[in-house]
Write a protein that holds these residues in place. Structure first.
Motif: not given
Length: 234
Positions: A197-218
């Protein structure tokens, strides 16, 4: 069900739509103070299993991806839905995720293929909701199994991000005048990792990635010049 698609405030209030993949329908709700109220004719029977949805920025149309095509529905003033295309698909494609550009001109759609990463770009007719297809953008990822998950456009319209499961993530620069996608870079992951999954903040400064498995988390990435991604520690 598949993810909820909210409609921003309009002249008559807020609405939210939920795709019910097992019931082959879309439910619509008016958002009140601490409560949801079903809109007229909800749930709307589709006759197919919805795979993804997107709302135009003018809150006029709801696009619903079916197996093999994209359908469009008019959002009425009371939040109810009407089949704008008369039940006929407005585009032929197998889509797992869609997003509309901030200027409302383009529908970006991620194809559900595991051979090549493919993103379709459609120009939106603001009056009818009809879609005009541009040349699809494809990208090969050597030695990776592509499992398409989500596509998102940045709030400033300049970047397109695609999460491909164990295939990692792709970044494209987006030309809002022509609809052209220009490859910018990729994030690779291991076979034991899936970016979902993906989300971008309103200022287009940061990308957030929902990651599962090895290294999982946000995982959080700073979006740099040209769409370059640099992970934020912690």
């Amino acid at each position: 069900f598949v993810p909820v698609v909210p409609v921003p405030p309009g002249s008559t209030g807020n609405y939210v739509y939920v795709a019910n993949s097992t019931a082959n329908s879309v439910s619509g709700f008016a958002v009140g103070t601490g409560m949801l109220t079903a809109v007229a004719n909800s749930p709307l029977s589709l006759g197919y299993s919805p795979m993804a949805m997107a709302v135009t920025t003018n809150n006029k149309f709801l696009y619903v991806a079916a197996p093999g095509n994209i359908n469009v529905y008019t959002i009425n003033s009371d939040g109810s839905l009407t089949g704008a295309s008369g039940g006929t698909g407005v585009a032929i494609a197998n889509i797992v995720s869609m997003d509309v550009s901030p200027d409302g001109q383009w529908l970006i759609a991620l194809e559900g293929t595991s051979l090549l990463a493919q993103i379709d770009v459609f120009q939106i007719n603001a009056s009818t909701g009809a879609l005009a297809s541009l040349q699809p953008t494809t990208h090969a990822i050597p030695n990776a199994v592509i499992r398409p998950k989500m596509v998102r456009i940045s709030p400033n319209g300049a970047r397109v991000f695609a999460a491909l499961g164990s295939g990692g993530d792709l970044v494209f620069n987006f030309d809002t005048t022509t609809g052209a996608l220009i490859f910018s870079g990729a994030l690779a992951v291991t076979a034991q990792t899936s970016d979902n999954g993906l989300a971008v903040d309103s200022a287009t400064g940061y990308l957030y990635i929902a990651r599962s498995g090895t290294g999982g988390g946000v995982r959080v990435f700073k979006i740099g010049t040209g769409g370059a991604l640099n992970e934020i520690a912690g």
